[in-house]
Scaffold this active site. Structure first.
Site, PDB file in Angstrom:
ATOM      1  N   HIS A 162      -1.731  -1.054  -0.466  1.00  0.00           N
ATOM      2  CA  HIS A 162      -1.201  -1.133  -1.831  1.00  0.00           C
ATOM      3  C   HIS A 162      -1.783   0.040  -2.608  1.00  0.00           C
ATOM      4  O   HIS A 162      -2.978   0.066  -2.893  1.00  0.00           O
ATOM      5  CB  HIS A 162      -1.608  -2.471  -2.440  1.00  0.00           C
ATOM      6  CG  HIS A 162      -1.106  -2.683  -3.839  1.00  0.00           C
ATOM      7  ND1 HIS A 162      -0.243  -1.815  -4.471  1.00  0.00           N
ATOM      8  CD2 HIS A 162      -1.348  -3.684  -4.725  1.00  0.00           C
ATOM      9  CE1 HIS A 162       0.025  -2.268  -5.687  1.00  0.00           C
ATOM     10  NE2 HIS A 162      -0.636  -3.405  -5.863  1.00  0.00           N
ATOM     11  N   HIS A 164       7.495  -5.433  -3.909  1.00  0.00           N
ATOM     12  CA  HIS A 164       6.116  -5.129  -4.292  1.00  0.00           C
ATOM     13  C   HIS A 164       5.221  -5.601  -3.144  1.00  0.00           C
ATOM     14  O   HIS A 164       4.355  -4.876  -2.695  1.00  0.00           O
ATOM     15  CB  HIS A 164       5.760  -5.788  -5.614  1.00  0.00           C
ATOM     16  CG  HIS A 164       4.426  -5.363  -6.122  1.00  0.00           C
ATOM     17  ND1 HIS A 164       4.095  -4.051  -6.301  1.00  0.00           N
ATOM     18  CD2 HIS A 164       3.311  -6.068  -6.449  1.00  0.00           C
ATOM     19  CE1 HIS A 164       2.839  -3.953  -6.731  1.00  0.00           C
ATOM     20  NE2 HIS A 164       2.349  -5.170  -6.831  1.00  0.00           N
ATOM     21  N   LYS A 181       3.714  -2.287   2.515  1.00  0.00           N
ATOM     22  CA  LYS A 181       2.273  -2.187   2.236  1.00  0.00           C
ATOM     23  C   LYS A 181       1.442  -2.195   3.531  1.00  0.00           C
ATOM     24  O   LYS A 181       0.315  -1.714   3.554  1.00  0.00           O
ATOM     25  CB  LYS A 181       1.813  -3.338   1.326  1.00  0.00           C
ATOM     26  CG  LYS A 181       2.513  -3.396  -0.049  1.00  0.00           C
ATOM     27  CD  LYS A 181       2.071  -2.285  -0.957  1.00  0.00           C
ATOM     28  CE  LYS A 181       2.498  -2.485  -2.414  1.00  0.00           C
ATOM     29  NZ  LYS A 181       3.910  -2.150  -2.683  1.00  0.00           N
ATOM     30  N   GLU A 216       7.439 -13.373  -5.852  1.00  0.00           N
ATOM     31  CA  GLU A 216       8.486 -12.359  -5.699  1.00  0.00           C
ATOM     32  C   GLU A 216       9.668 -12.916  -4.919  1.00  0.00           C
ATOM     33  O   GLU A 216      10.826 -12.620  -5.235  1.00  0.00           O
ATOM     34  CB  GLU A 216       7.918 -11.103  -5.023  1.00  0.00           C
ATOM     35  CG  GLU A 216       8.895  -9.933  -5.037  1.00  0.00           C
ATOM     36  CD  GLU A 216       8.281  -8.625  -4.549  1.00  0.00           C
ATOM     37  OE1 GLU A 216       7.217  -8.665  -3.894  1.00  0.00           O
ATOM     38  OE2 GLU A 216       8.872  -7.564  -4.829  1.00  0.00           O
ATOM     39  N   CYS A 230      -0.360  -1.723 -11.606  1.00  0.00           N
ATOM     40  CA  CYS A 230       0.410  -1.381 -10.406  1.00  0.00           C
ATOM     41  C   CYS A 230       1.882  -1.079 -10.670  1.00  0.00           C
ATOM     42  O   CYS A 230       2.602  -0.695  -9.754  1.00  0.00           O
ATOM     43  CB  CYS A 230       0.247  -2.493  -9.384  1.00  0.00           C
ATOM     44  SG  CYS A 230      -1.505  -2.798  -9.064  1.00  0.00           S
ATOM     45  N   PHE A 287      -1.072  -6.175 -12.929  1.00  0.00           N
ATOM     46  CA  PHE A 287      -1.901  -6.978 -13.841  1.00  0.00           C
ATOM     47  C   PHE A 287      -1.336  -6.903 -15.255  1.00  0.00           C
ATOM     48  O   PHE A 287      -0.671  -5.942 -15.626  1.00  0.00           O
ATOM     49  CB  PHE A 287      -3.329  -6.427 -13.866  1.00  0.00           C
ATOM     50  CG  PHE A 287      -4.209  -6.963 -12.776  1.00  0.00           C
ATOM     51  CD1 PHE A 287      -3.693  -7.685 -11.721  1.00  0.00           C
ATOM     52  CD2 PHE A 287      -5.566  -6.734 -12.813  1.00  0.00           C
ATOM     53  CE1 PHE A 287      -4.510  -8.183 -10.716  1.00  0.00           C
ATOM     54  CE2 PHE A 287      -6.403  -7.214 -11.815  1.00  0.00           C
ATOM     55  CZ  PHE A 287      -5.875  -7.930 -10.769  1.00  0.00           C
TER      56      PHE A 287
END
Lengths: 268, 410
Positions: free
Chosen positions: B336, B302, B331, B313, B175, B394
């Site tokens: 996402h 994010h 999002k 975060e 991502c 990831f």
């Protein structure tokens, strides 16, 4: 870009490590084949933390084994090195099994298989294993992946004026994907590269060239040439051969059909 | 396991980039205008999952009518959902025309294409496996693996579509992919390899991510609620976004001031609880831009709406900016968009700068009481001059982009 290479790691071709591969390249001895089934013995998984050892896929262990060898040869702390992991497809086994499972009625994909399916799985496991928080990138450019990896790592080494770990690695697809995308055998080549230091090292000069009429450099030995042609990571073999023979040479390395990296190697 | 280095070095200071063209095609619709209208009208684009025959109780952000997009005949081998999304994206906001003008300035060989993706056209292979020969297990032929599923398929498609001849490759760090392409572009320009780079990301819906995130119990059963006390997972979306970046000559309306890249070195699919790598990415972006934390007006998070990711975060934000940093997650509008999340965040920030508003966080009712940031729920009328956008993926892979109007950071 003017670079030098501080360490090399090698897994594949039925050679036990870079020392044996270098000896074969130096003397013109042809390599053997290494099937995926034989790969396990060549991989040093015992240096992974236990949790990761259980989870890491074959392509991750393939890349990491080459990385360990290159970093040790360079005598550097791996936690300090930015990482460029280049592979034409990454974990071909995980991707094939996932696509097969998702075509079944129950469409199961395990959490571990899913996180191993990301292209940066190998760099993720590596960074966890060595405690590296430097930038890690994972790139792909099909047959031109080695050239793209070398370009990216070379730029990072030049602009950051620090050593960078590059690994180019490929694992063959199982069937039926192998028919669609034949990668002949597993191969990983890791390099620790840095900006050439004044006067005292071998030099690898890299420029971008728009020439369209030069093919990639080839290998004289047919088995080496087959490895170069049939595994994307093998595109780096002419450079490795010049390095161990300490022969100056120029090697065009295709980025695609219209642009090349022009590699010029000059031993000290 | 060895400990991470105590004082990791920061990013090299590279010249800032001018962003001379910018576009995004998201579930809100094709082009920047559609995203702007959705943000302004507080109209989300998430809907219950109706993608193919997927039987998961989740919501998705889907770009409509991709099925009717067609590729040029000479590029027919590239046909797959991901490249249709790329094609639709390229047609918006005068992007292709801006690149053609750049070719006149620099020459086609001096413009590279570097795009991020997590899964490229894997859907093409997933569907091919349904058509396997029951006798031999063989896939239908031809599969066109290199031009559909392979990770550099979209960058090659875009390169051919735009008649470019510079280097081409894909960045695939889950991502953070389409954030990190800006770092590659900065390097290509700073080393003189290229004069301009088409960057961005294309990531489309597929079974691997829908079922994969579901197996990790990370998908929400409703529209995602980033930062909400009762948030319960992500909504997966798809998007294509592109930027044309060049060395800054003082003419571009928007500049990239700095990029920060890092890894967590913690876990493959969970962030470090204190956002260790996220902090480092944000600090490196600030350092690369020679800017202080206080100069960032707004952070586009994010903010996936995963319980642990959002908490990490917020911890990282507090560590870097102190309490009360103005931020939001978008999002809830788009879902996402995975490998296209970085470019989606950058385009969102660019719209905020251009149109003078900060987007709130859609679907979120009550911000997690443990959070210390100023987490915007409603839109706020305020023109930010410097924006940071975060993308974390990831493998603990992180990227922060710091950008804004050039006159504010001369």
């Amino acid at each position: 870009m003017k670079l030098s290479i501080r360490g090399v790691g090698f897994v594949g071709a039925a050679l036990s490590d870079w020392r044996e591969a270098a000896d074969a390249l130096r003397t013109g001895r042809e390599p053997g084949h290494m099937s995926v089934a034989e790969l396990g013995r060549a991989l040093k998984a015992d240096r992974l933390p236990r949790t990761e050892r259980r989870r890491a896929g074959k392509s991750t262990r393939l890349a990491m084994t080459a990385c360990w060898e290159a970093v040790e040869a360079a005598g550097l702390d791996p936690a300090t090195l930015p990482m460029v992991f280049a592979s034409s497809t990454g974990d071909t086994e995980v991707l094939t099994h996932s696509c097969a499972s998702l075509a079944e009625t129950d469409r199961m994909i395990s959490p571990i298989r899913f996180h191993n399916s990301v292209h940066n799985a190998a760099s993720g496991y590596w960074s966890i294993s060595v405690g590296a928080q430097e930038p890690a990138t994972a790139i792909a450019a099909h047959h031109e992946t080695a050239a793209a990896g070398l370009l990216e790592a070379g730029m990072q080494a030049t602009l950051g004026d620090r050593p960078v770990l590059l690994v180019v690695y490929d694992l063959p697809f199982p069937e039926p994907m192998h028919q669609a995308e034949p990668i002949a055998e597993p191969l990983a080549i890791a390099l620790v590269i840095q900006s050439a230091q004044a006067g005292d090292t071998d030099r690898l000069a890299i420029t971008l060239s728009a020439e369209t009429d030069r093919g990639d450099a080839g290998m004289a030995g047919p088995a080496w040439e087959r490895l170069r042609r049939e595994v994307p990571a093998g595109r780096l073999l002419p450079l490795l051969e010049a390095m161990v023979r300490r022969e100056p040479g120029r090697f065009p390395l295709a980025l695609d059909e219209t642009s090349y990296l022009d590699l010029s190697y000059q031993p000290k | 396991m060895s400990a991470p280095s105590a004082s990791p070095s920061l990013s090299p200071r590279l010249p800032r980039l001018g962003i001379t063209a910018l576009t995004a095609t998201t579930p809100a619709g094709p082009g920047r205008g559609a995203l702007l209208a959705a943000l302004r009208d507080r109209r989300g684009a998430l809907a219950p999952c109706d993608f193919l025959d997927v039987d998961l109780p989740t919501w998705i952000g889907r770009v409509t009518d991709l099925e009717s997009v067609s590729l040029p005949d000479d590029l027919a081998d590239y046909d797959c959902r991901n490249n249709r999304l790329a094609e639709l994206g390229l047609q918006q906001d005068g992007f292709a025309e801006a690149v053609a003008a750049a070719v006149q300035r620099h020459g086609a060989g001096r413009i590279a294409v570097v795009l991020g993706t997590s899964t490229s056209g894997i859907l093409h292979t997933e569907l091919a496996f349904r058509e396997r020969d029951p006798e031999t297990g063989a896939l239908p032929s031809p599969l066109h693996y290199a031009t559909t599923h392979e990770l550099s398929s979209a960058p090659r498609y875009v390169r051919q579509r735009l008649d470019l001849k510079g280097p081409v490759y894909a960045v695939s760090t889950a991502c953070s992919s389409s954030g990190k392409v800006f770092a590659s572009a900065q390097r290509l320009i700073a080393t003189g390899m290229c004069d301009a780079v088409v960057v961005g990301g294309v990531d489309s819906l597929c079974l691997t991510t829908l079922y994969g995130f579901a197996s990790l119990e990370l998908t929400s059963t409703g529209p995602c609620r980033p930062g909400d006390a009762a948030r319960n997972g992500i909504s997966i979306g798809e998007a294509a976004g592109f930027a044309l970046v060049e060395a800054d000559r003082g003419e571009a309306p928007l500049c990239l001031f700095g990029v920060g890249e890092s890894v967590d070195a913690h876990h493959m699919s969970s962030p470090h609880p204190e956002g260790r790598g996220a902090q480092l990415a944000m600090r490196r972006a600030l350092d690369a831009a020679s800017l202080a934390p206080a100069s960032v007006d707004y952070v586009n998070l994010h903010g996936t709406a995963s319980r642990v990711n959002d908490a990490a975060e917020d911890r990282a934000l507090e560590a870097v900016f102190g309490r009360g940093q103005v931020c939001s997650s978008t999002k809830g509008w788009t879902g996402h968009t995975l490998g296209a999340a970085g470019i989606t965040g950058l385009v969102t920030g660019a719209l905020a700068i251009e149109h003078g508003f900060l987007p709130g966080t859609l679907n979120t009712e009550q911000v997690d009481p443990d959070f210390t940031a100023d987490y915007l729920l409603g839109n706020r009328d305020r023109r930010p001059t410097r924006v940071m956008t975060n993308s974390f993926g990831f493998g603990g892979n992180n990227c922060s982009l710091l950008f804004g109007r050039p006159e504010e950071n001369a």
